[in-house]
Design a protein around this motif. Structure first.
Motif, PDB file in Angstrom:
ATOM      1  N   SER A   1      13.388  53.662 -40.316  1.00 16.92           N
ATOM      2  CA  SER A   1      14.647  53.060 -40.768  1.00 16.92           C
ATOM      3  C   SER A   1      15.768  54.087 -40.851  1.00 16.92           C
ATOM      4  CB  SER A   1      14.449  52.396 -42.137  1.00 16.92           C
ATOM      5  OG  SER A   1      14.101  53.359 -43.120  1.00 16.92           O
ATOM      6  N   GLN A   2      15.421  55.387 -40.776  1.00 19.08           N
ATOM      7  CA  GLN A   2      16.425  56.446 -40.860  1.00 19.08           C
ATOM      8  C   GLN A   2      17.105  56.720 -39.518  1.00 19.08           C
ATOM      9  OE1 GLN A   2      13.333  58.950 -43.411  1.00 19.08           O
ATOM     10  NE2 GLN A   2      15.298  59.982 -43.400  1.00 19.08           N
ATOM     11  N   LEU A   3      16.647  56.059 -38.465  1.00 19.85           N
ATOM     12  CA  LEU A   3      17.258  56.274 -37.151  1.00 19.85           C
ATOM     13  C   LEU A   3      18.697  55.769 -37.119  1.00 19.85           C
ATOM     14  CD1 LEU A   3      14.251  55.273 -34.865  1.00 19.85           C
ATOM     15  CD2 LEU A   3      15.354  57.505 -34.941  1.00 19.85           C
TER      16      LEU A   3
ATOM     17  N   SER B   1       6.767  54.290 -38.948  1.00 22.12           N
ATOM     18  CA  SER B   1       6.948  55.726 -39.165  1.00 22.12           C
ATOM     19  C   SER B   1       7.493  56.391 -37.912  1.00 22.12           C
ATOM     20  CB  SER B   1       5.623  56.393 -39.549  1.00 22.12           C
ATOM     21  OG  SER B   1       5.137  55.882 -40.775  1.00 22.12           O
TER      22      SER B   1
ATOM     23  N   LYS C   1      17.734  65.715 -32.306  1.00 12.12           N
ATOM     24  CA  LYS C   1      18.454  64.484 -32.633  1.00 12.12           C
ATOM     25  C   LYS C   1      17.742  63.319 -31.956  1.00 12.12           C
ATOM     26  CE  LYS C   1      23.014  66.621 -33.224  1.00 12.12           C
ATOM     27  NZ  LYS C   1      24.441  66.599 -32.812  1.00 12.12           N
TER      28      LYS C   1
ATOM     29  N   ALA D   1      18.390  59.853 -36.385  1.00 11.70           N
ATOM     30  CA  ALA D   1      18.075  60.917 -37.332  1.00 11.70           C
ATOM     31  C   ALA D   1      18.152  62.280 -36.668  1.00 11.70           C
ATOM     32  CB  ALA D   1      16.678  60.699 -37.905  1.00 11.70           C
TER      33      ALA D   1
ATOM     34  N   THR E   1       9.426  46.765 -40.496  1.00 13.65           N
ATOM     35  CA  THR E   1       9.450  47.418 -41.800  1.00 13.65           C
ATOM     36  C   THR E   1       8.178  48.252 -41.992  1.00 13.65           C
ATOM     37  OG1 THR E   1      10.705  45.574 -42.727  1.00 13.65           O
ATOM     38  CG2 THR E   1       9.601  47.046 -44.284  1.00 13.65           C
TER      39      THR E   1
ATOM     40  N   LEU F   1       9.168  60.812 -40.699  1.00 18.88           N
ATOM     41  CA  LEU F   1      10.241  60.142 -41.401  1.00 18.88           C
ATOM     42  C   LEU F   1       9.999  58.638 -41.340  1.00 18.88           C
ATOM     43  CD1 LEU F   1      11.548  62.586 -39.462  1.00 18.88           C
ATOM     44  CD2 LEU F   1      13.631  61.906 -40.648  1.00 18.88           C
ATOM     45  N   SER F   2      10.823  57.898 -42.038  1.00 12.16           N
ATOM     46  CA  SER F   2      10.806  56.448 -41.894  1.00 12.16           C
ATOM     47  C   SER F   2      11.662  56.082 -40.692  1.00 12.16           C
ATOM     48  CB  SER F   2      11.369  55.783 -43.155  1.00 12.16           C
ATOM     49  OG  SER F   2      11.581  54.401 -42.931  1.00 12.16           O
TER      50      SER F   2
END
Length: 352
Positions: free
Chosen positions: A284-286, A261, A245, A288, A258, A281-282
């Motif tokens: 922006s997914q945090l 990674s 996590k 995650a 923006t 992952l991107s």
């Protein structure tokens, strides 16, 4: 007990470094190098592992936040010493010992581009230095997105094991290179040269035997049980899965951009820097949650289930490259057991 372990580890590191540095210093004095360079050698080589040990001791302990300033001061000292070493090498480009020290420090700090450059300088002065050959190949592979060993690296590895047939790291990487290129029979033959040099029954020996078996199978030959050592193929290790996590500290959210990674990885606590498992992952997914598995490895023998414990970390890369660069955001969970059923938590709270 844990504290005693780190003290013992520090003592062993100090002894090992003493054995390394004493002849280094003697040779340096004979060549007329200034005392300042020797001080830099001691600071860099001692400060890096010492700082790592302190980090392990402090990770996950809120009460140690008061020590952040001390850690920052240590990092500043190391960076200052490295800057002075770089300045020294700019004026003394043929100082092989200095370049080798910079290469080793850069590798320890995961600055693989600088490590490769330093190893290249060593090879310019001493073309037959096998340590530099293997180091250049390994750092170059770490810089590739897929960790592939390129043609130049392959040539250096072949030359290294020709000059030093018992170079274990060189043999291992040369076998990996052959395997990646689909030359499975050559890979198995190379690893069979390495196999007798390993401690029987060790994790490394088992991993090599497993890789030989796979290379033999891919080549259409016999399994590793028919190898020169007569050792039978080890029992296949169960697949591993480690849930991680990842979150980012509020103070660092403003540094996200923006296109950033997020790399979540696990690597052996000691050994090659290439990960045993890595997920991208991107950012922006945090926050995650990622599950690292054996399927995320580069080679079947270099996977989570091949070792009992791994170092688990996360990095937000602004460049999109897996190798750390200045300004990247990082965090880690230290060393954890591969068979842990408890999710591993990482807080990205540092700037590289």
């Amino acid at each position: 007990m844990k504290f005693a372990f780190y003290i013992a580890a520090a003592v062993m590191i100090a002894v090992a470094l003493a054995l390394l540095l004493v002849p280094l210093l003697r040779n340096g004095r004979k060549s007329g190098q200034p005392r300042g360079v020797f001080a830099l050698m001691l600071l860099i080589v001692l400060a890096v592992p010492a700082g790592t040990a302190l980090l392990y001791l402090r990770v996950g302990t809120p009460s140690t936040l008061n020590g952040v300033a001390t850690q920052a001061a240590q990092v500043t000292d190391i960076n200052k010493a490295l800057d002075e070493l770089r300045a020294h090498l700019a004026s003394n480009p043929k100082d092989v010992q200095g370049w080798m020290l910079l290469a080793q420090a850069a590798t320890e700090m995961q600055h693989m581009d600088e490590a490769r450059d330093a190893f290249a300088h060593v090879l310019q002065v001493t073309p037959n230095d096998t340590t530099a050959m293997v180091g250049w190949a390994e750092s170059d592979a770490a810089l590739q997105p897929d960790h592939r060993i390129g043609d130049r690296a392959h040539e250096l590895l072949e030359q290294a094991v020709k000059l030093e047939p018992d170079n274990q790291r060189g043999l291992w990487l040369l076998g990996i290179s052959d395997f990646q290129q689909g030359h499975f029979a050559d890979a198995a033959a190379t690893w069979r040269v390495l196999q007798p040099q390993l401690q029987p029954g060790s994790n490394v020996a088992q991993a090599v035997a497993q890789q030989i078996a796979l290379a033999d199978a891919r080549a259409g030959g016999t399994p590793a049980s028919a190898s020169r050592t007569g050792a039978s193929s080890p029992v296949q290790a169960p697949a591993a899965a480690l849930q991680v996590k990842v979150a980012i500290a509020p103070a660092l959210k403003a540094k996200l951009a923006t296109g950033d990674s997020l790399f979540v990885y696990a690597r052996a606590p000691s050994g090659p820097p290439m990960p045993l498992a890595v997920a991208r992952l991107s950012a922006s997914q945090l926050p995650a949650t990622v599950t690292l598995t054996d399927a995320m490895s580069m080679l079947p023998s270099m996977k989570l289930s091949s070792v009992p414990r791994v170092f688990v970390g996360a990095r937000i890369s602004h460049s999109g490259q897996a190798v750390a660069r200045p300004g990247d955001l990082e965090g880690d969970a230290g060393v954890v057991a591969v068979d842990s059923k408890t999710p591993v938590s990482i807080l990205i709270d540092k700037v590289h």
